[in-house]
Enzyme design. Structure first.
Site, PDB file in Angstrom:
ATOM      1  CG  MET A  31      -0.601  -5.107   0.639  1.00 37.47           C
ATOM      2  SD  MET A  31      -1.501  -6.119   2.110  1.00 37.47           S
ATOM      3  CE  MET A  31      -1.887  -4.672   3.482  1.00 37.47           C
ATOM      4  CG  HIS A  38       0.717   2.791  -2.687  1.00 38.28           C
ATOM      5  ND1 HIS A  38      -0.642   3.122  -1.926  1.00 38.28           N
ATOM      6  CD2 HIS A  38       1.140   1.779  -1.885  1.00 38.28           C
ATOM      7  CE1 HIS A  38      -0.934   2.341  -1.046  1.00 38.28           C
ATOM      8  NE2 HIS A  38       0.227   1.521  -0.767  1.00 38.28           N
ATOM      9  CD  GLN A  62       1.123  -8.169   4.170  1.00 38.25           C
ATOM     10  OE1 GLN A  62       1.687  -8.829   3.289  1.00 38.25           O
ATOM     11  NE2 GLN A  62       0.967  -6.901   4.546  1.00 38.25           N
ATOM     12  CD  GLN A 154       6.191  -3.963   4.675  1.00 40.09           C
ATOM     13  OE1 GLN A 154       5.533  -4.502   5.102  1.00 40.09           O
ATOM     14  NE2 GLN A 154       6.054  -3.070   3.632  1.00 40.09           N
TER      15      GLN A 154
HETATM   16  P1  AMP Z   1       0.921  -1.159   1.252  1.00 38.86           P
HETATM   17  O1  AMP Z   1       0.121  -1.309   0.095  1.00 38.86           O
HETATM   18  O2  AMP Z   1       0.134  -0.728   2.510  1.00 38.86           O
HETATM   19  O3  AMP Z   1       1.363  -2.733   1.647  1.00 38.86           O
HETATM   20  O4  AMP Z   1       1.992  -0.247   1.096  1.00 38.86           O
HETATM   21  C1  AMP Z   1       3.108  -0.722  -0.009  1.00 38.86           C
HETATM   22  C2  AMP Z   1       4.440  -0.007  -0.099  1.00 38.86           C
HETATM   23  O5  AMP Z   1       3.943   1.604  -0.020  1.00 38.86           O
HETATM   24  C3  AMP Z   1       5.153  -0.201   1.259  1.00 38.86           C
HETATM   25  O6  AMP Z   1       6.565  -0.033   0.966  1.00 38.86           O
HETATM   26  C4  AMP Z   1       4.864   0.864   2.250  1.00 38.86           C
HETATM   27  O7  AMP Z   1       5.607   1.265   3.220  1.00 38.86           O
HETATM   28  C5  AMP Z   1       4.466   1.817   1.040  1.00 38.86           C
HETATM   29  N1  AMP Z   1       3.888   3.182   1.716  1.00 38.86           N
HETATM   30  C6  AMP Z   1       2.658   2.986   2.262  1.00 38.86           C
HETATM   31  N2  AMP Z   1       2.224   4.366   2.806  1.00 38.86           N
HETATM   32  C7  AMP Z   1       3.295   5.165   2.525  1.00 38.86           C
HETATM   33  C8  AMP Z   1       3.490   6.625   2.858  1.00 38.86           C
HETATM   34  N3  AMP Z   1       2.584   7.299   3.352  1.00 38.86           N
HETATM   35  N4  AMP Z   1       4.635   7.074   2.224  1.00 38.86           N
HETATM   36  C9  AMP Z   1       5.414   6.219   1.645  1.00 38.86           C
HETATM   37  N5  AMP Z   1       5.258   4.967   1.322  1.00 38.86           N
HETATM   38  C10 AMP Z   1       4.217   4.429   1.826  1.00 38.86           C
END
Ligand code: AMP
Length: 280
Positions: A31, A38, A62, A154
């Site tokens: 996102m 990320h 969501q 998720q």
């Molecule tokens: P989001 O942008 O928050 O929807 O996250 C995108 C992806 O990055 C998802 O698969 C999250 O689980 C992963 N993600 C977010 N924060 C972390 C983190 N601290 N460590 C590893 N993966 C992350």
């Protein structure tokens, strides 16, 4: 020079199709508000495949009413620099109307795995997640897609969706990336004031305390959860949930074992933080 950006679904489909002629395609759905969590996914994806498609889309479906859809961090220029540095090949950054055009009416409804924890607290959240991720899988036909264990529920829900819907994309989970003081990286950490940022380590402290207690022999889920709650509340956060669950079905075990995970969600002011980790 920054990475190429496409905003139309048909351009994304075409770019992915062309990439898959030369070898594997890896997908990293996000996102935006990109941070080292990320970029760890993008780097892992680049190890797996010569082409890495990163998607940046704040998915309205969501977010619940009263959640932070409007204020969610959006900075495409900065995100593109991060994608480039991490080795991403191109970015798909659509507008909401591109993903949910007028007349849109078909949803992916996940089952029991999505009914608990964050799913219970955020009704419709995982329906929105599954629908957008399903659409990204259909457009990209990626060989592999990378997700973080930070959002462990998720990850399980998406693994289940892929099995249930016979989607060919391999789902790969990666460990949570943390700040030096243990706070799990999250785009939402940008909401925290300096003072809140100091207290935001409460979830990590709770997780570590539960791990120590478990190592000392405490196997009772309720007592481990109570300990976590007390630690989080002592720093002035409001616990949304603190639950020991098994790592596959997310059921509450009679006795915690080393593979059991502690799942935490808490409000720090208006910001909702989540974290989780294995006990053993
Ligand atoms: P989001 O942008 O928050 O929807 O996250 C995108 C992806 O990055 C998802 O698969 C999250 O689980 C992963 N993600 C977010 N924060 C972390 C983190 N601290 N460590 C590893 N993966 C992350």
């Amino acid at each position: 020079m920054t990475v190429a950006v496409v905003t139309a679904a048909h351009d994304f489909r075409r770019a992915c199709q062309e990439a898959r002629v030369d070898g594997e395609l890896a997908l990293v759905p996000t996102m935006g508000g990109l941070h080292a969590g990320h970029t760890s996914l993008i780097k892992a994806a680049a190890q797996r495949a010569p082409t890495v498609a990163v998607t940046i889309f704040v998915n309205p479906a969501q977010f619940g009413p009263g959640e932070d859809l409007a204020s969610y961090p959006r900075d495409l220029a900065s995100d593109l620099r991060e994608v480039e540095k991490a080795g991403g090949t191109f970015v798909f950054a659509p507008e909401p109307a591109e993903m949910y055009p007028p007349g849109f009416q078909t949803w992916i409804e996940p089952g029991a795995l999505a009914a608990t924890l964050c799913g219970a607290r955020r009704p419709g959240h995982f329906r929105g997640v599954c629908t957008i991720v399903g659409k990204l899988f259909a457009l990209s036909r990626a060989d592999a897609a990378f997700f973080g264990e930070k959002d462990y529920q998720q990850l399980l829900v998406i693994e289940r969706m892929v099995k249930d819907l016979n989607i060919a994309t391999e789902v790969i989970g990666r460990p949570t990336v943390r700040e030096p003081d243990g706070l799990a990286l999250s785009s939402r950490n940008a909401y925290l004031s300096r003072e809140e940022r100091m207290r935001a380590t409460a979830l990590w402290k709770a997780l570590q305390a539960a791990r120590r207690k478990f190592a000392e022999g405490e196997k009772n889920p309720a007592r481990l959860e109570q300990l976590a709650r007390e630690i989080i509340e002592a720093d002035g956060l409001r616990v949304d949930y603190a639950e020991v669950r098994d790592p596959l079905e997310l059921q509450r075990p009679a006795q915690a074992d080393a593979a059991s995970r502690l799942f935490l969600a808490a409000f720090l002011g208006k910001t909702r933080l989540i974290d989780n980790g294995q006990l053993g």
